[in-house]
Design a protein around this motif. Structure first.
Motif, PDB file in Angstrom:
ATOM      1  N   PHE A  84      10.328 -28.696   2.793  1.00  0.00           N
ATOM      2  CA  PHE A  84      10.837 -30.059   2.678  1.00  0.00           C
ATOM      3  C   PHE A  84       9.713 -31.079   2.861  1.00  0.00           C
ATOM      4  O   PHE A  84       8.651 -30.777   3.429  1.00  0.00           O
ATOM      5  N   ALA A  85       9.960 -32.277   2.383  1.00  0.00           N
ATOM      6  CA  ALA A  85       9.118 -33.439   2.673  1.00  0.00           C
ATOM      7  C   ALA A  85       9.977 -34.455   3.411  1.00  0.00           C
ATOM      8  O   ALA A  85      11.194 -34.511   3.222  1.00  0.00           O
ATOM      9  N   ILE A  86       9.331 -35.268   4.255  1.00  0.00           N
ATOM     10  CA  ILE A  86      10.025 -36.294   5.036  1.00  0.00           C
ATOM     11  C   ILE A  86       9.469 -37.664   4.657  1.00  0.00           C
ATOM     12  O   ILE A  86       8.253 -37.884   4.693  1.00  0.00           O
ATOM     13  N   ALA A  87      10.346 -38.571   4.286  1.00  0.00           N
ATOM     14  CA  ALA A  87       9.964 -39.960   4.020  1.00  0.00           C
ATOM     15  C   ALA A  87      10.668 -40.848   5.031  1.00  0.00           C
ATOM     16  O   ALA A  87      11.843 -40.656   5.310  1.00  0.00           O
ATOM     17  N   GLY A  88       9.962 -41.830   5.554  1.00  0.00           N
ATOM     18  CA  GLY A  88      10.596 -42.697   6.533  1.00  0.00           C
ATOM     19  C   GLY A  88       9.642 -43.611   7.259  1.00  0.00           C
ATOM     20  O   GLY A  88      10.042 -44.369   8.136  1.00  0.00           O
ATOM     21  N   ALA A 141       4.952 -41.197  -0.159  1.00  0.00           N
ATOM     22  CA  ALA A 141       4.319 -41.483  -1.447  1.00  0.00           C
ATOM     23  C   ALA A 141       5.181 -40.979  -2.603  1.00  0.00           C
ATOM     24  O   ALA A 141       5.215 -41.598  -3.672  1.00  0.00           O
ATOM     25  N   LEU A 142       5.875 -39.870  -2.392  1.00  0.00           N
ATOM     26  CA  LEU A 142       6.753 -39.338  -3.435  1.00  0.00           C
ATOM     27  C   LEU A 142       7.822 -40.364  -3.810  1.00  0.00           C
ATOM     28  O   LEU A 142       8.075 -40.613  -4.994  1.00  0.00           O
ATOM     29  N   VAL A 143       8.431 -40.982  -2.795  1.00  0.00           N
ATOM     30  CA  VAL A 143       9.446 -42.001  -3.061  1.00  0.00           C
ATOM     31  C   VAL A 143       8.813 -43.262  -3.629  1.00  0.00           C
ATOM     32  O   VAL A 143       9.302 -43.847  -4.598  1.00  0.00           O
ATOM     33  N   ILE A 196       8.029 -43.530  -7.344  1.00  0.00           N
ATOM     34  CA  ILE A 196       9.198 -43.777  -8.196  1.00  0.00           C
ATOM     35  C   ILE A 196       9.671 -45.215  -8.053  1.00  0.00           C
ATOM     36  O   ILE A 196       9.913 -45.917  -9.030  1.00  0.00           O
ATOM     37  N   ALA A 197       9.753 -45.677  -6.804  1.00  0.00           N
ATOM     38  CA  ALA A 197      10.358 -46.982  -6.515  1.00  0.00           C
ATOM     39  C   ALA A 197       9.492 -48.153  -6.938  1.00  0.00           C
ATOM     40  O   ALA A 197      10.003 -49.265  -7.109  1.00  0.00           O
ATOM     41  N   ARG A 198       8.192 -47.949  -7.123  1.00  0.00           N
ATOM     42  CA  ARG A 198       7.324 -49.083  -7.471  1.00  0.00           C
ATOM     43  C   ARG A 198       7.624 -49.641  -8.858  1.00  0.00           C
ATOM     44  O   ARG A 198       7.276 -50.776  -9.165  1.00  0.00           O
ATOM     45  N   ILE A 199       8.286 -48.843  -9.703  1.00  0.00           N
ATOM     46  CA  ILE A 199       8.786 -49.347 -10.979  1.00  0.00           C
ATOM     47  C   ILE A 199      10.257 -49.690 -10.776  1.00  0.00           C
ATOM     48  O   ILE A 199      11.082 -48.811 -10.554  1.00  0.00           O
TER      49      ILE A 199
END
Length: 385
Positions: A121-125, A149-151, A154-157
């Motif tokens: 898993f990866a953790i974003a937060g 960075a994974l999120v 995507i979210a920067r666009i």
């Protein structure tokens, strides 16, 4: 929801597509899932991947959405008494709502019963409470990877829902400033004007507002409102940053109490021209640092090179996205502008003869350059004195 501008079908579609995009990225990186965590703290200085992926503005201290490749997304949220509202906001996503003390054990249990504790898993937060950040590696058989960075990638666009929120926020910011121009008067305290603006923009639908609002005969910088009394001849600075559904939008404005001097007009025209040059140059594929140089060129040519550098200037723009802080428009930035990015672009600047002056717009990157998301770009406004 009571807000009539919200297109719930659009919101639901975009949230589902965001989670699908995360799954695609996980697959490409050889990971099995992602957990996006939210601490309940939200500002434009940090992204909030849990809100971005759930559409939920949490009021409790803990929120997590798990997106496994093998199975459907599920959410664990706090507090238990907010269960009804949380369920309404996240829609069809599987949900468990608990009290704070049960959060970590509930996350572990929900992962375990789905057979996910042995997965990668990866953790974003972002910045998390120590107790939470230390729980993730203890929970999984394989220490999880960093997932912010994974999120962010995507979210920067901005998708259609993010753009709807951004445009709504830009409208609120403009109307809030316009109303302030008619409310402000000599003899009023800065904090009184700030309070009027805060109440006004919240009534229009902003759930938050980061605001610098200050005035002086010669401003050294912008700052939070104080008890200083506004006076004829003051230059009023406003950095107005409402949030709509978690998406912050910023405008930077300057007004003069009374008729502006020719020098003040010339200074504002210099910075406004620098902003417009930078907007024209801000096309997809352009390095962010190049935009700084383009913006600084006319200011340097006018003899103010010293004031285009710290401590007088930190950055020429930045993103405030719910899911991403990319890009930052700074001389040391290695980021490349992409079509669909949104950020504030501002040549806010101290000039020795006139003091600090602000002008800045939220912009959208298109093939033809940066276009403002405001109905009217800022001018040197006048408040009767």
């Amino acid at each position: 929801m009571s807000a009539t501008w919200i297109d719930e079908a659009l919101r639901t579609r975009c949230l589902a597509r965001r989670r699908e995009a995360v799954s695609d990225s996980l697959r490409a990186k050889g990971l099995d899932g992602l957990i996006a965590y939210g601490s309940g703290r939200h500002s434009f200085l940090a992204s909030n991947p849990a809100w971005w992926l759930t559409g939920l503005r949490q009021i409790g201290p803990h929120l997590a959405i798990a997106i496994p490749l093998d199975g459907d997304p599920f959410v664990i949220a706090t507090p238990a008494y907010d269960a009804r509202r949380i369920a309404e906001r996240i829609g069809d996503v599987a949900l468990t709502v608990v009290d704070e003390a049960e959060f970590i054990e509930t996350v572990r249990r929900e992962l375990d019963r789905r057979g996910l504790l042995g997965k990668r898993f990866a953790i974003a937060g972002g910045v998390q409470p120590r107790r939470i950040s230390e729980a993730w590696p203890a929970m999984f058989a394989t220490p999880p990877q960093a997932g912010d960075a994974l999120v962010s990638d995507i979210a920067r666009i901005r998708d259609d829902w993010a753009m709807a929120c951004v445009r709504r926020g830009a409208d609120i910011a403009e109307r809030g400033w316009a109303n302030a121009l008619t409310t402000a008067h000599p003899g009023m305290a800065e904090y009184e004007l700030a309070a009027e603006m805060e109440a006004d923009m919240r009534a229009m639908g902003a759930e938050d507002n980061f605001q610098l609002l200050s005035a002086s005969q010669h401003n050294r910088a912008a700052h939070r409102a104080s008890n200083r009394i506004l006076a004829a001849g003051d230059v009023l600075l406003g950095e107005v940053t409402p949030s709509v559904e978690g998406e912050y939008v910023q405008i930077c404005r300057t007004a003069v109490f009374g008729e502006p001097t020719r020098l003040q007009q010339d200074t504002f025209a210099l910075l406004d021209g620098a902003l417009r040059r930078a907007m024209a140059a801000a096309k997809p594929g352009t390095p962010a640092r190049d935009i700084v140089h383009v913006m600084n060129e006319p200011i340097i040519a006018a003899g103010y090179e010293t004031y285009t550098k710290p401590p007088y200037m930190r950055t020429r723009g930045h993103s405030m996205a719910l899911g991403s802080l990319d890009p930052e428009i700074a001389v040391d930035s290695d980021q490349i502008l992409l079509e669909g990015m949104v950020f504030v672009l501002h040549p806010n600047q101290y000039i020795p003869e006139t003091g600090y002056v602000m002008c800045g717009e939220p912009v959208l990157i298109t093939r033809d350059g940066a276009v403002p998301l405001t109905a009217r770009m800022g001018t040197l406004d006048v408040i009767p004195a």
